[in-house]
Design a protein around this motif. Sequence first.
Motif, PDB file in Angstrom:
ATOM      1  N   TYR A 121     -19.055  57.500 107.325  1.00 35.54           N
ATOM      2  CA  TYR A 121     -18.700  57.287 109.262  1.00 35.54           C
ATOM      3  C   TYR A 121     -19.745  57.872 109.884  1.00 35.54           C
ATOM      4  O   TYR A 121     -19.788  59.484 110.146  1.00 35.54           O
ATOM      5  CB  TYR A 121     -17.176  57.881 109.366  1.00 35.54           C
ATOM      6  N   GLU A 124     -22.436  57.132 115.317  1.00 38.44           N
ATOM      7  CA  GLU A 124     -23.012  55.950 116.332  1.00 38.44           C
ATOM      8  C   GLU A 124     -21.329  54.355 115.625  1.00 38.44           C
ATOM      9  O   GLU A 124     -21.321  53.658 116.389  1.00 38.44           O
ATOM     10  CB  GLU A 124     -23.954  55.566 115.241  1.00 38.44           C
ATOM     11  N   ASN A 125     -21.557  54.583 114.120  1.00 39.22           N
ATOM     12  CA  ASN A 125     -20.309  53.380 113.698  1.00 39.22           C
ATOM     13  C   ASN A 125     -18.956  53.407 114.047  1.00 39.22           C
ATOM     14  O   ASN A 125     -18.928  52.505 113.531  1.00 39.22           O
ATOM     15  CB  ASN A 125     -21.714  52.934 111.912  1.00 39.22           C
ATOM     16  N   LYS A 126     -18.396  54.506 114.625  1.00 45.00           N
ATOM     17  CA  LYS A 126     -16.613  54.754 114.063  1.00 45.00           C
ATOM     18  C   LYS A 126     -16.196  53.369 114.699  1.00 45.00           C
ATOM     19  O   LYS A 126     -15.574  53.182 114.489  1.00 45.00           O
ATOM     20  CB  LYS A 126     -16.690  55.707 114.380  1.00 45.00           C
ATOM     21  N   GLY A 127     -16.863  52.869 116.025  1.00 44.17           N
ATOM     22  CA  GLY A 127     -16.000  51.577 116.035  1.00 44.17           C
ATOM     23  C   GLY A 127     -16.797  50.541 115.766  1.00 44.17           C
ATOM     24  O   GLY A 127     -15.725  49.536 116.280  1.00 44.17           O
ATOM     25  N   SER A 128     -17.616  50.672 114.887  1.00 40.61           N
ATOM     26  CA  SER A 128     -17.737  49.502 114.639  1.00 40.61           C
ATOM     27  C   SER A 128     -17.331  49.016 112.896  1.00 40.61           C
ATOM     28  O   SER A 128     -17.718  47.462 112.416  1.00 40.61           O
ATOM     29  CB  SER A 128     -19.460  49.254 114.852  1.00 40.61           C
ATOM     30  N   LYS A 130     -16.265  48.661 109.451  1.00 36.42           N
ATOM     31  CA  LYS A 130     -15.758  47.700 108.953  1.00 36.42           C
ATOM     32  C   LYS A 130     -15.242  47.808 107.571  1.00 36.42           C
ATOM     33  O   LYS A 130     -16.392  48.260 106.424  1.00 36.42           O
ATOM     34  CB  LYS A 130     -15.845  45.912 108.447  1.00 36.42           C
TER      35      LYS A 130
END
Length: 260
Positions: A121, A124-128, A130
């Motif tokens: 995590y 930058e990627n926390k919202g995307s 999967k």
Amino acid sequence: MAKAFPESSMVVRAISPNVTTLSVPFLRFNKVKFGGRATIVKLATGNLAVFSPVNLTAEARSAVESMGGRVGYIVAPDFEHHMNLGPWKQEYASATVIGPEGLYEKRKSQGNEDVPIDIVYTKENKGSLKLPEELANVFDVEYFDGHVNKEIVFNYKPERTMIQADLVFNLPAHEQFSKSGVDATSGIWTKLATHFLNIHGKGQQRFNWYAAPANKPSFAESVKVVAGWEIDRIIPCHGDVIESGGSDVFKHIFQWHLKA
């Protein structure tokens, strides 16, 4: 040297048919009676997710076997709760390891076992990001990149159970010291920590306002995400399990952030 407690001090408790905790005595700075706790969740596929792994004792192995024995995921939810990754990954080699950005590098610099973090995590990627479907189907997840320890918080939706490491404390750690022969409330340093890290009053509100955030605006945004979850039970790594009313407890502890 940190005080070592016997393996027999571990408390194994089935919270529900699908959730088991492994609670152990632990002294922070070799003075404060914090306690430690791993949580094991059995997924619909039969795979197990292990959060904040504690020492892989015979009792811990037995608990895993009693839940089917298939460890699919090992979660190091922040920068502090990773010290037992090596033994668990060695024992359950096919397990996917989940953790926050920077943890692999921290472990390497400390000379820990070389355990790759398979799912990382980041801010930058926390919202995307999967997760595998068997996890995504049953967990809400929020990465507190604004927390000083880079905290990943999970909510097991079928039982409205929040699982986390250093976001919510509930001292004293009665259960975790219950088989140790040591009073969980004794000592001036423990009493001082308990003042700031219990779920009543304003002590933990102050701690989470002044000490826990590395980035206060980001921290507050994550708090607001979690406040929107349906939570009843909270399983902390340090202190007793909050068996019910978890949403109200969370909103009380973080009300300053919710108002920010």
